[in-house]
Design an enzyme around this catalytic site. Structure first.
Site, PDB file in Angstrom:
ATOM      1  N   PRO A 163       0.799  -1.243   0.000  1.00  0.00           N
ATOM      2  CA  PRO A 163       0.000   0.000   0.000  1.00  0.00           C
ATOM      3  C   PRO A 163       0.829   1.290   0.000  1.00  0.00           C
ATOM      4  CG  PRO A 163       0.128  -0.892   2.220  1.00  0.00           C
ATOM      5  CD  PRO A 163       0.936  -1.821   1.353  1.00  0.00           C
ATOM      6  N   CYS A 178       9.056  -9.686   4.883  1.00  0.00           N
ATOM      7  CA  CYS A 178       8.810  -9.641   6.333  1.00  0.00           C
ATOM      8  C   CYS A 178       8.648 -11.066   6.842  1.00  0.00           C
ATOM      9  CB  CYS A 178       7.609  -8.756   6.678  1.00  0.00           C
ATOM     10  SG  CYS A 178       6.095  -9.200   5.837  1.00  0.00           S
TER      11      CYS A 178
HETATM   12  C1  LIG Z   1       4.821  -7.026   0.780  1.00  0.00           C
HETATM   13  S1  LIG Z   1       3.647  -6.204  -0.155  1.00  0.00           S
HETATM   14  C2  LIG Z   1       4.460  -4.693  -0.533  1.00  0.00           C
HETATM   15  C3  LIG Z   1       4.431  -3.702   0.571  1.00  0.00           C
HETATM   16  C4  LIG Z   1       4.888  -2.314   0.121  1.00  0.00           C
HETATM   17  N1  LIG Z   1       6.190  -2.352  -0.489  1.00  0.00           N
HETATM   18  C5  LIG Z   1       4.900  -1.328   1.264  1.00  0.00           C
HETATM   19  O1  LIG Z   1       5.944  -1.078   1.854  1.00  0.00           O
HETATM   20  O2  LIG Z   1       3.834  -0.772   1.572  1.00  0.00           O
HETATM   21  C6  LIG Z   1       3.717  -7.021  -1.692  1.00  0.00           C
HETATM   22  C7  LIG Z   1       2.872  -6.392  -2.782  1.00  0.00           C
HETATM   23  O3  LIG Z   1       3.200  -7.053  -3.988  1.00  0.00           O
HETATM   24  C8  LIG Z   1       2.068  -7.084  -4.807  1.00  0.00           C
HETATM   25  N2  LIG Z   1       2.305  -8.130  -5.840  1.00  0.00           N
HETATM   26  C9  LIG Z   1       2.175  -9.463  -5.717  1.00  0.00           C
HETATM   27  N3  LIG Z   1       2.527 -10.072  -6.870  1.00  0.00           N
HETATM   28  C10 LIG Z   1       2.895  -9.092  -7.737  1.00  0.00           C
HETATM   29  C11 LIG Z   1       3.343  -9.083  -9.080  1.00  0.00           C
HETATM   30  N4  LIG Z   1       3.487 -10.214  -9.756  1.00  0.00           N
HETATM   31  N5  LIG Z   1       3.606  -7.900  -9.666  1.00  0.00           N
HETATM   32  C12 LIG Z   1       3.454  -6.729  -8.974  1.00  0.00           C
HETATM   33  N6  LIG Z   1       3.021  -6.687  -7.689  1.00  0.00           N
HETATM   34  C13 LIG Z   1       2.761  -7.838  -7.074  1.00  0.00           C
HETATM   35  C14 LIG Z   1       0.939  -7.375  -3.842  1.00  0.00           C
HETATM   36  O4  LIG Z   1      -0.291  -6.956  -4.375  1.00  0.00           O
HETATM   37  C15 LIG Z   1       1.380  -6.554  -2.626  1.00  0.00           C
HETATM   38  O5  LIG Z   1       0.758  -5.300  -2.653  1.00  0.00           O
END
Ligand SMILES: C[S@@+](CC[C@H](N)C(=O)[O-])C[C@H]1O[C@@H](n2cnc3c(N)ncnc32)[C@H](O)[C@@H]1O
Length: 462
Positions: free
Chosen positions: A271, A390
């Protein structure tokens, strides 16, 4: 989630039961189910606090609670219906872990709940079971630590046996206990000062005026550790003076340290915690392409940028594994903050330890490597990439990085000790940091469990 259509006697307990059943039966996320119930019930401050305590406490101690129930009940907890099981769990949590609730009150409420859930026929069973646990609670013992340390730790510290087994093999008995204990302590609410709008010192003073005590983080210069559980209602939050973010998570952007004016790709941005942090580090100058595969997550990025006064972020709906050719070798910096098991944030999300299964880990690792490899193609020669998760589990962390370095020979680990905002204390950390990565733990560093690795793309012929 099923609504309890009946008369309310103890709204906090009723709400807690509804959340516990939704988590158990429908696989609902406790934090989201709790949010819905909070909105639904409109409780006063004391009841809200009790509701949260009951839900998180019961989920956190579920392993211990189920062991105790099975010691006393003729019907194992696994054979009980969702409603009965969670009525009893809630009762046992209050009996064993909440001193301020008298045993008779916990038992009576559980009996009333059984009746309200049309389980009047089982009210006697619930009553008998809870009263005998209350009577004999001093006699309850856990599996012998010398004979069976795995079961002992798993039951006493309420963690799934498969996870305890991994940690015992990796860290030994004492550290495993320390990690489990740390996971059972509620985590403090940490905030990141928005240095585009205010200094940490000024923010601290303004928070004080709102009766919020905030001490400076020992790890990150923009971090403040607060004494509250929610700050979203504060004007200072709504006007974008800070974001809620754990210290460990701030470390990823600080290690990447993108220069003002540069081009950054945030491969998994939703987010937007790290996206907005990077924009701060860049003094809101340059360009950040914030990708995410889920539109609702991307909307949160845009919202966070707006709230915090960040104007250099371009949110873009995209699967990072399908990046267009035009982006190849274009970025100066890339952050790859991949989706993971989340096993590092157990202290914040007590239902997670029961949700994650060992077979999930290799699946995460496969996806993480795919995302990392694809994102890495966008980095210009000489550029810096940070990979973060995480989680505490090696196959999602060092395993992915090792495999990546094996396959992508134009990347090299970057000495992390030169990029971290705090001095390393643990010898093991000093060694791994020199090899380009760091694993943080709640029991060692006081943060969420978090992994960060830093790599540089070598310059051809350089
Ligand atoms: C760990 S969260 C990221 C948290 C964010 N970096 C932060 O600090 O607020 C991982 C994110 O990766 C996205 N995601 C998952 N697979 C993905 C893909 N193939 N390409 C782009 N985004 C992806 C998910 O929707 C999620 O929002």
């Amino acid at each position: 989630m099923r609504k309890n259509p009946h008369q309310r006697t103890s709204p906090a307990r009723d709400g807690a039961l509804r959340v516990l059943i939704a988590v158990d039966k429908e696989g609902a996320y406790a934090n989201l189910a709790l949010q819905n119930i909070r909105a639904d019930l409109k409780l006063g401050a004391d009841d809200l606090a009790l509701l949260t305590e009951l839900v998180y406490g019961t989920l956190r101690m579920r392993g211990t609670i189920d062991w105790v129930i099975d010691c006393f009940s003729s019907t194992p907890v696994s054979k009980m219906s969702h409603a009965v099981r969670n009525i009893v769990r809630l009762g046992v949590y209050q009996l064993l872990f909440l001193d301020r609730i008298p045993p008779w009150a916990a038992c009576n409420e559980a009996v009333e709940q059984a009746k309200r859930w049309r389980l009047a026929g089982l009210a006697g069973f619930v009553n008998g079971l809870l009263r005998s646990i209350a009577r004999k609670r001093e006699e309850i013992s856990h599996p012998d630590p010398d004979v069976d340390p795995l079961s002992h730790i798993s039951v006493k510290y309420s963690h799934p046996a498969w996870l305890v087994e991994r940690w015992l093999n990796r860290y030994g008995k004492e550290e495993t206990i320390a990690l489990c204990r740390a996971n059972n302590k509620p985590a403090p609410l940490v905030i990141r000062c928005n240095t585009l709008k205010i200094t940490p010192q000024e923010l601290q003073q303004q928070l004080e005026r709102e009766n919020v005590i905030a001490r400076f983080s020992m790890l990150v210069p923009e971090g403040l550790v607060t004494n509250l559980s929610s700050l979203a209602e504060l004007r200072l939050f709504q006007e974008g003076y800070f974001a809620v973010q754990d210290e460990s998570s701030m470390i990823a952007s600080l290690v990447l340290n993108p220069a003002p004016g540069s081009f950054v790709i945030d491969a998994c941005s939703g987010p937007g915690g790290k996206t907005t942090h990077m924009a701060q580090i860049m003094q809101n100058r340059g360009r950040i392409l914030a990708l995410d595969v889920h539109s609702h997550r991307l909307e949160l990025v845009a919202k966070a940028c707006k709230r915090m006064g960040v104007s250099i972020v371009e949110p873009k709906l995209m699967d990072v594994r399908e990046l267009p050719f035009q982006l190849q070798e274009k970025a100066d910096y890339i952050l790859v903050d991949v989706p993971c098991s989340g096993l590092g944030v157990i202290r914040r999300r007590p239902d997670l330890r029961w949700r994650v299964k060992p077979e999930d880990l290799p699946q995460h690792a496969r996806q993480q490597l795919e995302i990392l490899k694809s994102a890495s193609r966008c980095l210009a020669a000489g550029g810096i990439l940070v990979y973060s998760t995480c989680t505490t589990e090696p196959e999602e962390n060092t395993g992915v990085i090792r495999q990546f370095l094996e396959e992508c020979k134009d990347f090299q680990p970057e000495d992390l000790s030169l990029r971290l905002p705090f001095p390393l204390v643990w010898e093991e950390d000093k060694v791994t940091a020199r090899s380009g990565f760091l694993q943080l733990f709640p029991h060692r560093h006081g943060t969420d469990g978090f992994f960060v690795a830093c790599l540089r793309k070598t310059i051809k012929g350089g």
